[in-house]
Motif scaffolding. Structure first.
Motif, PDB file in Angstrom:
ATOM      1  N   GLU A  66      22.434  35.543  39.303  1.00 49.03           N
ATOM      2  CA  GLU A  66      23.627  35.157  40.059  1.00 49.03           C
ATOM      3  C   GLU A  66      24.824  34.957  39.137  1.00 49.03           C
ATOM      4  O   GLU A  66      25.950  35.321  39.484  1.00 49.03           O
ATOM      5  N   LYS A  67      24.591  34.382  37.957  1.00 46.90           N
ATOM      6  CA  LYS A  67      25.684  34.207  37.002  1.00 46.90           C
ATOM      7  C   LYS A  67      26.217  35.562  36.539  1.00 46.90           C
ATOM      8  O   LYS A  67      27.427  35.751  36.412  1.00 46.90           O
ATOM      9  N   THR A  68      25.314  36.497  36.297  1.00 45.26           N
ATOM     10  CA  THR A  68      25.717  37.845  35.888  1.00 45.26           C
ATOM     11  C   THR A  68      26.500  38.522  37.005  1.00 45.26           C
ATOM     12  O   THR A  68      27.520  39.174  36.757  1.00 45.26           O
ATOM     13  N   ARG A  69      26.050  38.362  38.242  1.00 45.87           N
ATOM     14  CA  ARG A  69      26.752  38.932  39.393  1.00 45.87           C
ATOM     15  C   ARG A  69      28.163  38.358  39.486  1.00 45.87           C
ATOM     16  O   ARG A  69      29.138  39.090  39.675  1.00 45.87           O
ATOM     17  N   LEU A  70      28.277  37.036  39.345  1.00 45.51           N
ATOM     18  CA  LEU A  70      29.595  36.407  39.388  1.00 45.51           C
ATOM     19  C   LEU A  70      30.488  36.969  38.283  1.00 45.51           C
ATOM     20  O   LEU A  70      31.641  37.324  38.541  1.00 45.51           O
ATOM     21  N   ALA A  71      29.972  37.062  37.070  1.00 43.36           N
ATOM     22  CA  ALA A  71      30.774  37.573  35.953  1.00 43.36           C
ATOM     23  C   ALA A  71      31.225  39.002  36.218  1.00 43.36           C
ATOM     24  O   ALA A  71      32.404  39.329  36.006  1.00 43.36           O
ATOM     25  N   ARG A  72      30.334  39.845  36.692  1.00 45.53           N
ATOM     26  CA  ARG A  72      30.701  41.243  36.953  1.00 45.53           C
ATOM     27  C   ARG A  72      31.771  41.350  38.033  1.00 45.53           C
ATOM     28  O   ARG A  72      32.724  42.118  37.904  1.00 45.53           O
ATOM     29  N   ILE A  73      31.628  40.573  39.079  1.00 43.65           N
ATOM     30  CA  ILE A  73      32.610  40.603  40.167  1.00 43.65           C
ATOM     31  C   ILE A  73      33.956  40.079  39.682  1.00 43.65           C
ATOM     32  O   ILE A  73      35.002  40.670  39.975  1.00 43.65           O
ATOM     33  N   MET A  74      33.950  38.988  38.920  1.00 44.95           N
ATOM     34  CA  MET A  74      35.206  38.441  38.410  1.00 44.95           C
ATOM     35  C   MET A  74      35.896  39.438  37.478  1.00 44.95           C
ATOM     36  O   MET A  74      37.114  39.610  37.532  1.00 44.95           O
ATOM     37  N   ILE A  75      35.129  40.101  36.625  1.00 44.17           N
ATOM     38  CA  ILE A  75      35.703  41.084  35.702  1.00 44.17           C
ATOM     39  C   ILE A  75      36.296  42.256  36.478  1.00 44.17           C
ATOM     40  O   ILE A  75      37.407  42.712  36.170  1.00 44.17           O
ATOM     41  N   MET A  76      35.609  42.723  37.514  1.00 37.89           N
ATOM     42  CA  MET A  76      36.145  43.826  38.318  1.00 37.89           C
ATOM     43  C   MET A  76      37.426  43.418  39.049  1.00 37.89           C
ATOM     44  O   MET A  76      38.400  44.170  39.078  1.00 37.89           O
ATOM     45  N   MET A  77      37.426  42.215  39.627  1.00 42.43           N
ATOM     46  CA  MET A  77      38.612  41.741  40.339  1.00 42.43           C
ATOM     47  C   MET A  77      39.773  41.549  39.363  1.00 42.43           C
ATOM     48  O   MET A  77      40.918  41.919  39.660  1.00 42.43           O
ATOM     49  N   ASP A  78      39.469  40.995  38.197  1.00 44.87           N
ATOM     50  CA  ASP A  78      40.489  40.767  37.181  1.00 44.87           C
ATOM     51  C   ASP A  78      41.075  42.090  36.699  1.00 44.87           C
ATOM     52  O   ASP A  78      42.305  42.242  36.614  1.00 44.87           O
ATOM     53  N   ASN A  79      40.220  43.051  36.393  1.00 39.68           N
ATOM     54  CA  ASN A  79      40.700  44.362  35.942  1.00 39.68           C
ATOM     55  C   ASN A  79      41.573  45.025  37.000  1.00 39.68           C
ATOM     56  O   ASN A  79      42.609  45.615  36.678  1.00 39.68           O
ATOM     57  N   ALA A  80      41.165  44.934  38.262  1.00 34.88           N
ATOM     58  CA  ALA A  80      41.936  45.536  39.343  1.00 34.88           C
ATOM     59  C   ALA A  80      43.307  44.883  39.459  1.00 34.88           C
ATOM     60  O   ALA A  80      44.327  45.577  39.583  1.00 34.88           O
ATOM     61  N   GLU A  81      43.348  43.558  39.393  1.00 37.43           N
ATOM     62  CA  GLU A  81      44.634  42.875  39.526  1.00 37.43           C
ATOM     63  C   GLU A  81      45.544  43.164  38.335  1.00 37.43           C
ATOM     64  O   GLU A  81      46.738  43.418  38.503  1.00 37.43           O
ATOM     65  N   ARG A  82      44.977  43.157  37.122  1.00 42.40           N
ATOM     66  CA  ARG A  82      45.796  43.418  35.946  1.00 42.40           C
ATOM     67  C   ARG A  82      46.289  44.859  35.913  1.00 42.40           C
ATOM     68  O   ARG A  82      47.425  45.120  35.522  1.00 42.40           O
ATOM     69  N   SER A  83      45.477  45.813  36.341  1.00 41.72           N
ATOM     70  CA  SER A  83      45.931  47.200  36.357  1.00 41.72           C
ATOM     71  C   SER A  83      46.997  47.401  37.434  1.00 41.72           C
ATOM     72  O   SER A  83      47.950  48.155  37.224  1.00 41.72           O
TER      73      SER A  83
END
Length: 77
Positions: A52-69
């Motif tokens: 679950e921690k890995t899932r949270l990290a992956r989702i946060m990284i994807m959301m962060d990358n999308a917003e920053r791009s």
């Protein structure tokens, strides 16, 4: 884009909004949300399962990358 958040995604959106403030801002623009901030949030949320921690990290990284791009495309970064 719809502002509706499906109930099963509410936790991730809440985490993302809380973690956005942990980004660094410098001469190169807006930095990524630090992994230690994501894992710290997971601990505060009571997550103990590594999957679950890995899932949270992956989702946060994807959301962060999308917003920053998106911000870079709009000239915000």
């Amino acid at each position: 884009m719809s502002e509706y958040v499906e109930p099963e995604n509410a936790f991730y959106w809440q985490a993302f909004h809380m973690l956005r403030g942990s980004r660094s801002v410098g001469g190169m623009g807006i930095g990524a949300i630090p992994l230690d901030a994501i894992l710290g949030y997971a601990d505060l949320a009571g997550m103990t399962c590594p999957v679950e921690k890995t899932r949270l990290a992956r989702i946060m990284i994807m959301m962060d990358n999308a917003e920053r791009s998106q911000g870079a495309e709009n000239g915000d970064a």
